[in-house]
Design a protein around this motif. Structure first.
Motif, PDB file in Angstrom:
ATOM      1  N   TYR A  96       6.659   9.742   3.476  1.00 12.28           N
ATOM      2  CA  TYR A  96       5.365  10.148   4.047  1.00 12.28           C
ATOM      3  C   TYR A  96       5.500  11.356   4.981  1.00 12.28           C
ATOM      4  CZ  TYR A  96       0.722   9.373   6.111  1.00 12.28           C
ATOM      5  OH  TYR A  96      -0.583   9.510   6.545  1.00 12.28           O
ATOM      6  N   HIS A 154       0.417  10.974  14.855  1.00 13.36           N
ATOM      7  CA  HIS A 154      -0.398  11.354  16.014  1.00 13.36           C
ATOM      8  C   HIS A 154       0.188  10.791  17.314  1.00 13.36           C
ATOM      9  CE1 HIS A 154      -3.452  11.819  12.715  1.00 13.36           C
ATOM     10  NE2 HIS A 154      -3.632  12.951  13.375  1.00 13.36           N
ATOM     11  N   MET A 198       0.838  -1.195   0.000  1.00  8.42           N
ATOM     12  CA  MET A 198       0.000   0.000   0.000  1.00  8.42           C
ATOM     13  C   MET A 198       0.886   1.262   0.000  1.00  8.42           C
ATOM     14  SD  MET A 198      -3.155   0.474   2.610  1.00  8.42           S
ATOM     15  CE  MET A 198      -3.502  -1.271   2.572  1.00  8.42           C
ATOM     16  N   PHE A 199       1.568   1.492   1.171  1.00  7.84           N
ATOM     17  CA  PHE A 199       2.540   2.586   1.233  1.00  7.84           C
ATOM     18  C   PHE A 199       3.964   2.028   1.208  1.00  7.84           C
ATOM     19  CE2 PHE A 199      -1.211   4.528   3.074  1.00  7.84           C
ATOM     20  CZ  PHE A 199      -1.169   5.834   2.626  1.00  7.84           C
ATOM     21  N   PHE A 217      -7.228   9.926   9.938  1.00  8.52           N
ATOM     22  CA  PHE A 217      -6.825  10.314   8.585  1.00  8.52           C
ATOM     23  C   PHE A 217      -7.418   9.370   7.529  1.00  8.52           C
ATOM     24  CE2 PHE A 217      -2.918  12.005   5.991  1.00  8.52           C
ATOM     25  CZ  PHE A 217      -3.786  12.852   5.298  1.00  8.52           C
ATOM     26  N   SER A 219      -8.089   6.313   7.379  1.00 13.08           N
ATOM     27  CA  SER A 219      -7.531   4.977   7.139  1.00 13.08           C
ATOM     28  C   SER A 219      -8.630   3.936   6.979  1.00 13.08           C
ATOM     29  CB  SER A 219      -6.618   4.582   8.307  1.00 13.08           C
ATOM     30  OG  SER A 219      -5.613   5.542   8.492  1.00 13.08           O
ATOM     31  N   GLN A 240      -0.689  -5.595  12.320  1.00 16.34           N
ATOM     32  CA  GLN A 240      -1.945  -6.348  12.220  1.00 16.34           C
ATOM     33  C   GLN A 240      -2.887  -5.642  11.269  1.00 16.34           C
ATOM     34  OE1 GLN A 240      -4.252  -7.613  15.595  1.00 16.34           O
ATOM     35  NE2 GLN A 240      -2.597  -8.889  16.397  1.00 16.34           N
ATOM     36  N   ASP A 241      -3.878  -6.403  10.829  1.00 14.38           N
ATOM     37  CA  ASP A 241      -4.926  -5.914   9.937  1.00 14.38           C
ATOM     38  C   ASP A 241      -6.117  -5.506  10.802  1.00 14.38           C
ATOM     39  OD1 ASP A 241      -7.121  -5.789   8.183  1.00 14.38           O
ATOM     40  OD2 ASP A 241      -6.256  -7.328   6.870  1.00 14.38           O
ATOM     41  N   MET A 242      -6.626  -4.307  10.610  1.00 17.96           N
ATOM     42  CA  MET A 242      -7.726  -3.854  11.471  1.00 17.96           C
ATOM     43  C   MET A 242      -8.976  -4.719  11.330  1.00 17.96           C
ATOM     44  SD  MET A 242      -9.253  -0.364   9.814  1.00 17.96           S
ATOM     45  CE  MET A 242      -7.948   0.443   8.898  1.00 17.96           C
ATOM     46  N   ASP A 253      -0.558  -1.223  12.618  1.00 24.97           N
ATOM     47  CA  ASP A 253      -0.706  -0.925  11.189  1.00 24.97           C
ATOM     48  C   ASP A 253      -0.470  -2.214  10.405  1.00 24.97           C
ATOM     49  OD1 ASP A 253      -0.781   1.948   9.537  1.00 24.97           O
ATOM     50  OD2 ASP A 253       0.053   0.293   8.349  1.00 24.97           O
ATOM     51  N   ILE A 254      -1.017  -2.246   9.204  1.00 29.18           N
ATOM     52  CA  ILE A 254      -0.860  -3.434   8.361  1.00 29.18           C
ATOM     53  C   ILE A 254       0.461  -3.403   7.595  1.00 29.18           C
ATOM     54  CG2 ILE A 254      -1.936  -2.502   6.259  1.00 29.18           C
ATOM     55  CD1 ILE A 254      -3.494  -5.130   6.029  1.00 29.18           C
ATOM     56  N   ASP A 255       1.070  -2.213   7.508  1.00 29.05           N
ATOM     57  CA  ASP A 255       2.196  -2.026   6.587  1.00 29.05           C
ATOM     58  C   ASP A 255       3.522  -1.971   7.357  1.00 29.05           C
ATOM     59  OD1 ASP A 255       4.095  -0.971   4.808  1.00 29.05           O
ATOM     60  OD2 ASP A 255       2.523   0.030   3.639  1.00 29.05           O
ATOM     61  N   TYR A 314      -0.050  17.582  12.980  1.00 27.52           N
ATOM     62  CA  TYR A 314      -0.350  16.450  13.865  1.00 27.52           C
ATOM     63  C   TYR A 314      -0.467  16.895  15.327  1.00 27.52           C
ATOM     64  CZ  TYR A 314       0.330  12.931  10.194  1.00 27.52           C
ATOM     65  OH  TYR A 314       0.189  12.152   9.068  1.00 27.52           O
ATOM     66  N   ALA A 369      -4.117   1.659  12.453  1.00 26.14           N
ATOM     67  CA  ALA A 369      -3.640   2.266  11.194  1.00 26.14           C
ATOM     68  C   ALA A 369      -2.843   3.524  11.535  1.00 26.14           C
ATOM     69  CB  ALA A 369      -4.771   2.543  10.226  1.00 26.14           C
ATOM     70  N   CYS A 370      -1.903   3.356  12.432  1.00 22.55           N
ATOM     71  CA  CYS A 370      -1.121   4.496  12.965  1.00 22.55           C
ATOM     72  C   CYS A 370      -0.137   5.039  11.950  1.00 22.55           C
ATOM     73  CB  CYS A 370      -0.375   4.078  14.238  1.00 22.55           C
ATOM     74  SG  CYS A 370       0.896   2.819  13.957  1.00 22.55           S
ATOM     75  N   GLY A 371       0.138   4.289  10.880  1.00 26.14           N
ATOM     76  CA  GLY A 371       1.094   4.766   9.881  1.00 26.14           C
ATOM     77  C   GLY A 371       2.456   5.004  10.501  1.00 26.14           C
TER      78      GLY A 371
HETATM   79  C1  LIG Z   1      -3.424   7.704   5.138  1.00 24.86           C
HETATM   80  S1  LIG Z   1      -2.445   6.625   6.112  1.00 24.86           S
HETATM   81  C2  LIG Z   1      -2.762   7.292   7.738  1.00 24.86           C
HETATM   82  C3  LIG Z   1      -1.671   6.965   8.721  1.00 24.86           C
HETATM   83  C4  LIG Z   1      -1.776   7.704  10.052  1.00 24.86           C
HETATM   84  N1  LIG Z   1      -2.972   7.330  10.779  1.00 24.86           N
HETATM   85  C5  LIG Z   1      -1.718   9.204   9.860  1.00 24.86           C
HETATM   86  O1  LIG Z   1      -2.653   9.891  10.283  1.00 24.86           O
HETATM   87  O2  LIG Z   1      -0.725   9.694   9.305  1.00 24.86           O
HETATM   88  C6  LIG Z   1      -3.401   5.128   6.095  1.00 24.86           C
HETATM   89  C7  LIG Z   1      -2.799   4.006   6.917  1.00 24.86           C
HETATM   90  O3  LIG Z   1      -3.758   2.946   7.005  1.00 24.86           O
HETATM   91  C8  LIG Z   1      -3.039   1.739   7.010  1.00 24.86           C
HETATM   92  N2  LIG Z   1      -3.985   0.651   6.710  1.00 24.86           N
HETATM   93  C9  LIG Z   1      -4.694   0.505   5.582  1.00 24.86           C
HETATM   94  N3  LIG Z   1      -5.459  -0.613   5.651  1.00 24.86           N
HETATM   95  C10 LIG Z   1      -5.227  -1.159   6.868  1.00 24.86           C
HETATM   96  C11 LIG Z   1      -5.723  -2.311   7.522  1.00 24.86           C
HETATM   97  N4  LIG Z   1      -6.598  -3.140   6.936  1.00 24.86           N
HETATM   98  N5  LIG Z   1      -5.287  -2.565   8.779  1.00 24.86           N
HETATM   99  C12 LIG Z   1      -4.387  -1.753   9.376  1.00 24.86           C
HETATM  100  N6  LIG Z   1      -3.865  -0.655   8.785  1.00 24.86           N
HETATM  101  C13 LIG Z   1      -4.282  -0.357   7.548  1.00 24.86           C
HETATM  102  C14 LIG Z   1      -1.957   1.980   5.974  1.00 24.86           C
HETATM  103  O4  LIG Z   1      -0.915   1.049   6.051  1.00 24.86           O
HETATM  104  C15 LIG Z   1      -1.546   3.400   6.331  1.00 24.86           C
HETATM  105  O5  LIG Z   1      -0.509   3.417   7.271  1.00 24.86           O
END
Ligand SMILES: C[S@@+](CC[C@H](N)C(=O)[O-])C[C@H]1O[C@@H](n2cnc3c(N)ncnc32)[C@H](O)[C@@H]1O
Length: 238
Positions: free
Chosen positions: A9, A51, A1-2, A104, A106, A86-88, A65-67, A20, A45-47
């Motif tokens: 980023y 935050h 994804m990213f 954001f 996510s 982990q996957d949300m 986060d998944i990535d 932030y 999905a803390c990226g």
């Molecule tokens: C736009 S970024 C936002 C990151 C962070 N929350 C921020 O505000 O900067 C979206 C994030 O969602 C994560 N993401 C997308 N699908 C996900 C999933 N199924 N489970 C966990 N994280 C996921 C991506 O890996 C990415 O880090």
């Protein structure tokens, strides 16, 4: 994804002025008003942890986060903080938190109602009684502007210069963000392309998913135009 752009980023979002610190202070006010004295917070999905870097002034924080590339960036900025890959949709980190947040937009990366409901249920299951879930939605369908918007952002530090051009389009309920990055440094210029697919959920779908997970739900304006914030409080078990 990213995966290919995680190292760009923070540089890009700092350059475009994403604040932030202010967003985190506002989020803390939202949580504190509904659950005064909350001590623990999980960012799903803390990226790169934008935050979490500020929220750790108020809470003992954990990130998911998944990535792995995004988590590696977060780990560099957040020594000692627990970060879980982990996957949300199947979130299960075996703890309870006074606040769970998903910021954001996510949540928009989920591809249908079943996934939205599963993720919200899993996030709500990680709340203490009286705990607060904050989900910042993707663009409301009625706020989406048709017509292939183009954006151009640029950023630089001591090691590289980045230009990001994005084009967005809508295909039914799915929005596709096509992102091209030109990354220049001493070694040359690299071209990185990513396609992000986000779903245009309706406001009542977010609300129903949260109510169905046992939360009392409110809708607030989100931190970005055309996007709402959904806040749910977990009812105490009687
Ligand atoms: C736009 S970024 C936002 C990151 C962070 N929350 C921020 O505000 O900067 C979206 C994030 O969602 C994560 N993401 C997308 N699908 C996900 C999933 N199924 N489970 C966990 N994280 C996921 C991506 O890996 C990415 O880090």
């Amino acid at each position: 994804m990213f995966g290919a752009s995680a190292h760009l980023y923070d540089l890009i979002y700092a350059a475009v002025g994403k604040d932030y610190a202010a967003e985190s202070a506002d989020l803390h006010r939202v949580i504190e008003a509904r659950h005064p004295g909350g001590r623990t917070l999980l960012d799903v999905a803390c990226g790169t942890g934008g935050h979490l870097r500020h929220l750790q002034a108020f809470y003992e924080v954990t990130g998911v986060d998944i990535d792995p590339a995004m988590l590696a960036e977060a780990a560099r900025a957040l020594p000692g903080v627990t970060l879980v890959e982990q996957d949300m949709r199947t979130l299960d980190i075996g703890g309870r938190f006074d606040a769970v947040v998903c910021l954001f937009s996510s949540i928009g990366y989920l591809s249908g109602l079943d996934e939205l409901e599963a993720a919200v249920r899993a996030m709500a299951a990680h709340l203490t009684d009286g705990g607060v879930l904050v989900v910042d939605g993707w663009v409301r369908p009625d706020a989406w502007v048709e017509g292939g918007k183009l954006t151009v952002d640029s950023a630089a530090d001591d090691t590289m210069t980045v230009v990001r051009m994005g084009r967005s389009r809508r295909v039914g309920r799915v929005t596709v963000l096509e992102m091209h990055h030109l990354v220049g440094n001493d070694a040359g210029i690299e071209h990185i392309v990513e396609h992000h697919r986000l779903t245009l959920f309706e406001p009542d779908q977010y609300v129903a998913a949260m109510a169905g997970a046992g939360l009392a739900v409110e809708t607030l304006p989100g931190p970005m135009p055309g996007r709402d914030r959904y806040v749910g409080v977990k009812r105490a078990r009687s």
